[in-house]
Scaffold this motif. Structure first.
Motif, mmCIF file in Angstrom:
data_model
loop_
_atom_site.group_PDB
_atom_site.id
_atom_site.type_symbol
_atom_site.label_atom_id
_atom_site.label_comp_id
_atom_site.label_asym_id
_atom_site.label_seq_id
_atom_site.Cartn_x
_atom_site.Cartn_y
_atom_site.Cartn_z
ATOM 1 N N PHE A 143 22.111 -67.953 -28.320
ATOM 2 C CA PHE A 143 22.697 -69.287 -28.273
ATOM 3 C C PHE A 143 23.526 -69.476 -27.010
ATOM 4 O O PHE A 143 23.663 -70.597 -26.503
ATOM 5 C CB PHE A 143 23.540 -69.552 -29.515
ATOM 6 C CG PHE A 143 22.773 -70.238 -30.601
ATOM 7 C CD1 PHE A 143 22.561 -71.605 -30.552
ATOM 8 C CD2 PHE A 143 22.235 -69.525 -31.658
ATOM 9 C CE1 PHE A 143 21.832 -72.253 -31.530
ATOM 10 C CE2 PHE A 143 21.506 -70.164 -32.652
ATOM 11 C CZ PHE A 143 21.306 -71.531 -32.588
ATOM 12 N N ALA A 144 24.074 -68.404 -26.482
ATOM 13 C CA ALA A 144 24.814 -68.509 -25.225
ATOM 14 C C ALA A 144 23.884 -68.942 -24.092
ATOM 15 O O ALA A 144 24.245 -69.769 -23.249
ATOM 16 C CB ALA A 144 25.468 -67.178 -24.886
ATOM 17 N N GLN A 145 22.650 -68.403 -24.085
ATOM 18 C CA GLN A 145 21.675 -68.786 -23.073
ATOM 19 C C GLN A 145 21.206 -70.225 -23.263
ATOM 20 O O GLN A 145 20.997 -70.954 -22.295
ATOM 21 C CB GLN A 145 20.487 -67.822 -23.114
ATOM 22 C CG GLN A 145 20.817 -66.411 -22.664
ATOM 23 C CD GLN A 145 19.690 -65.445 -22.928
ATOM 24 O OE1 GLN A 145 19.010 -65.519 -23.963
ATOM 25 N NE2 GLN A 145 19.475 -64.512 -21.998
ATOM 26 N N VAL A 146 21.047 -70.607 -24.521
ATOM 27 C CA VAL A 146 20.654 -71.990 -24.802
ATOM 28 C C VAL A 146 21.725 -72.957 -24.315
ATOM 29 O O VAL A 146 21.438 -73.985 -23.697
ATOM 30 C CB VAL A 146 20.413 -72.196 -26.315
ATOM 31 C CG1 VAL A 146 20.204 -73.675 -26.636
ATOM 32 C CG2 VAL A 146 19.204 -71.381 -26.767
ATOM 33 N N ARG A 147 22.972 -72.616 -24.579
ATOM 34 C CA ARG A 147 24.072 -73.492 -24.176
ATOM 35 C C ARG A 147 24.126 -73.648 -22.663
ATOM 36 O O ARG A 147 24.447 -74.725 -22.148
ATOM 37 C CB ARG A 147 25.395 -72.939 -24.690
ATOM 38 C CG ARG A 147 26.592 -73.844 -24.421
ATOM 39 C CD ARG A 147 27.857 -73.299 -25.024
ATOM 40 N NE ARG A 147 28.989 -74.166 -24.736
ATOM 41 C CZ ARG A 147 30.237 -73.910 -25.108
ATOM 42 N NH1 ARG A 147 30.503 -72.806 -25.805
ATOM 43 N NH2 ARG A 147 31.210 -74.745 -24.799
ATOM 44 N N GLU A 148 23.801 -72.595 -21.923
ATOM 45 C CA GLU A 148 23.810 -72.668 -20.465
ATOM 46 C C GLU A 148 22.789 -73.675 -19.944
ATOM 47 O O GLU A 148 22.930 -74.186 -18.835
ATOM 48 C CB GLU A 148 23.529 -71.292 -19.872
ATOM 49 C CG GLU A 148 24.666 -70.290 -20.059
ATOM 50 C CD GLU A 148 24.304 -68.913 -19.550
ATOM 51 O OE1 GLU A 148 23.123 -68.728 -19.165
ATOM 52 O OE2 GLU A 148 25.174 -68.021 -19.530
ATOM 53 N N ARG A 149 21.764 -73.967 -20.724
ATOM 54 C CA ARG A 149 20.715 -74.892 -20.288
ATOM 55 C C ARG A 149 21.061 -76.354 -20.549
ATOM 56 O O ARG A 149 20.354 -77.255 -20.092
ATOM 57 C CB ARG A 149 19.396 -74.559 -20.991
ATOM 58 C CG ARG A 149 18.877 -73.172 -20.661
ATOM 59 C CD ARG A 149 17.504 -72.941 -21.259
ATOM 60 N NE ARG A 149 17.017 -71.593 -20.965
ATOM 61 C CZ ARG A 149 15.774 -71.169 -21.225
ATOM 62 N NH1 ARG A 149 14.906 -71.994 -21.787
ATOM 63 N NH2 ARG A 149 15.415 -69.938 -20.926
ATOM 64 N N ILE A 150 22.113 -76.607 -21.289
ATOM 65 C CA ILE A 150 22.463 -77.986 -21.641
ATOM 66 C C ILE A 150 22.984 -78.744 -20.427
ATOM 67 O O ILE A 150 23.922 -78.316 -19.765
ATOM 68 C CB ILE A 150 23.533 -78.029 -22.753
ATOM 69 C CG1 ILE A 150 22.983 -77.428 -24.046
ATOM 70 C CG2 ILE A 150 24.003 -79.467 -23.001
ATOM 71 C CD1 ILE A 150 24.014 -77.326 -25.160
ATOM 72 N N LYS A 151 22.348 -79.845 -20.117
ATOM 73 C CA LYS A 151 22.824 -80.779 -19.110
ATOM 74 C C LYS A 151 22.696 -82.176 -19.716
ATOM 75 O O LYS A 151 21.582 -82.643 -19.946
ATOM 76 C CB LYS A 151 22.017 -80.673 -17.818
ATOM 77 C CG LYS A 151 22.207 -79.351 -17.074
ATOM 78 C CD LYS A 151 21.481 -79.360 -15.744
ATOM 79 C CE LYS A 151 21.639 -78.024 -15.022
ATOM 80 N NZ LYS A 151 23.045 -77.731 -14.699
ATOM 81 N N ARG A 152 23.826 -82.799 -19.986
ATOM 82 C CA ARG A 152 23.792 -84.100 -20.646
ATOM 83 C C ARG A 152 23.225 -85.163 -19.702
ATOM 84 O O ARG A 152 23.363 -85.072 -18.478
ATOM 85 C CB ARG A 152 25.187 -84.487 -21.130
ATOM 86 C CG ARG A 152 25.709 -83.556 -22.224
ATOM 87 C CD ARG A 152 26.957 -84.115 -22.888
ATOM 88 N NE ARG A 152 28.066 -84.284 -21.951
ATOM 89 C CZ ARG A 152 28.894 -83.305 -21.599
ATOM 90 N NH1 ARG A 152 28.720 -82.076 -22.088
ATOM 91 N NH2 ARG A 152 29.893 -83.529 -20.760
ATOM 92 N N THR B 260 29.777 -85.601 -25.204
ATOM 93 C CA THR B 260 29.249 -84.865 -26.349
ATOM 94 C C THR B 260 29.249 -85.756 -27.588
ATOM 95 O O THR B 260 29.974 -86.752 -27.654
ATOM 96 C CB THR B 260 30.091 -83.615 -26.643
ATOM 97 O OG1 THR B 260 31.396 -84.028 -27.090
ATOM 98 C CG2 THR B 260 30.222 -82.744 -25.404
#
Length: 215
Positions: free
Chosen positions: A30-39, A105
Motif C-alpha cells: 500500500f505504501a507503493q500504491v500511495r506513492e502513485r497517487i496524483k490527484r 482529498t
C-alpha cells in the motif's frame, strides 16, 4: 449555481484501456500504491478583462464593415479600426491569468461540505421547486471555499486577522461567468476518475509512419 454537487461521475471514454501482457510481478504494498497517487489537476486560462474581450467582438464586426465601406467609397477608415482592435487585443491578453486547480482529498472535500451546510432559505426554495432532496451545501459559501482549497497557482495568501482577505475580495469582484468557470472546473476535477480509455490510434499511426515501435 445550484446547491447540488455531482453524486455520480461520468467519463468521456467508456471503454477501459486493455492491460498489456506482463510477467507476474510481486504484489504492490500500500505504501507503493500511495506513492502513485496524483490527484487530478486542471488549468483554467481566463481573460479577466471582460470589457476588453467584449470590445474585441464589436471591433471585429466594425472592421469588416469598414473594409466593405472603403471598397465602395474609396475611403481609408479600416486602418484606424484595425489599430484600435490590436490595442484592445493587447489589453485583453495582458489581463490573462492561468489558474491551476488540484482536487483535494475526499476527506477534505467532505469536511468543506460539512462546514458549509445549506441555509434554511435554500432548503425551503428547493422544497418549493419540487425537489425531494435538500441541497448538498450552501453553494454561495461552498464554491469559493472549494476553489480556494484547490488553487495551486496563483496561491492565495492565508487570511490575517484584522486585514482584508485577498481571495474573498477577488471572488466578490468576479462576474457570474468568471466565477462559474472556476466553480465548474473545481467540481469537475474533484469528481474526475482515473479510468483510461483505449490507447491513442493517432499516436500509434504517427509512430508507425516514422518506423517507430508502437508498444
Amino acid at each position: 449555481m445550484n446547491g447540488q454537487g455531482p453524486l455520480t461521475t461520468t467519463t468521456k471514454r467508456t471503454q477501459a484501456r486493455p492491460r498489456p501482457a506482463t510477467q507476474p510481478q510481486v504484489p504492490l504494498t500500500f505504501a507503493q500504491v500511495r506513492e502513485r497517487i496524483k490527484r487530478p489537476r486542471v488549468v483554467v486560462d481566463m481573460v479577466m478583462d471582460a470589457e476588453a474581450n467584449a470590445e474585441i467582438d464589436a471591433l471585429e464586426e466594425l472592421l469588416e464593415r469598414a473594409q466593405r465601406h472603403d471598397e465602395v467609397a474609396g475611403t481609408t477608415t479600416a486602418p484606424d479600426v484595425a489599430k484600435r482592435l490590436q490595442e484592445v487585443e493587447g489589453l485583453a491578453e495582458a489581463s490573462r491569468v492561468r489558474f491551476t486547480l488540484e482536487a483535494v482529498t475526499h476527506r477534505a472535500y467532505q469536511r468543506l461540505r460539512a462546514d458549509h451546510p445549506p441555509t434554511k432559505e435554500q432548503i425551503e426554495q428547493a422544497a418549493k421547486a419540487g425537489s425531494r432532496e435538500e441541497p448538498a451545501f450552501d453553494a454561495d459559501a461552498f464554491a469559493p471555499a472549494l476553489v480556494r482549497a484547490q488553487l495551486l497557482e496563483p496561491k492565495p495568501a492565508e487570511p490575517v486577522s484584522g486585514e482584508p482577505d485577498e481571495f474573498a475580495e477577488f471572488w466578490d469582484a468576479l462576474s457570474d461567468g468568471q466565477l462559474g468557470r472556476l466553480w465548474n472546473a473545481a467540481l469537475s476535477i474533484q469528481f474526475q476518475s482515473g479510468e483510461l480509455g483505449p490507447p491513442s490510434v493517432a499516436a500509434a499511426e504517427v509512430l508507425r509512419s516514422f518506423g517507430l515501435s508502437t508498444d
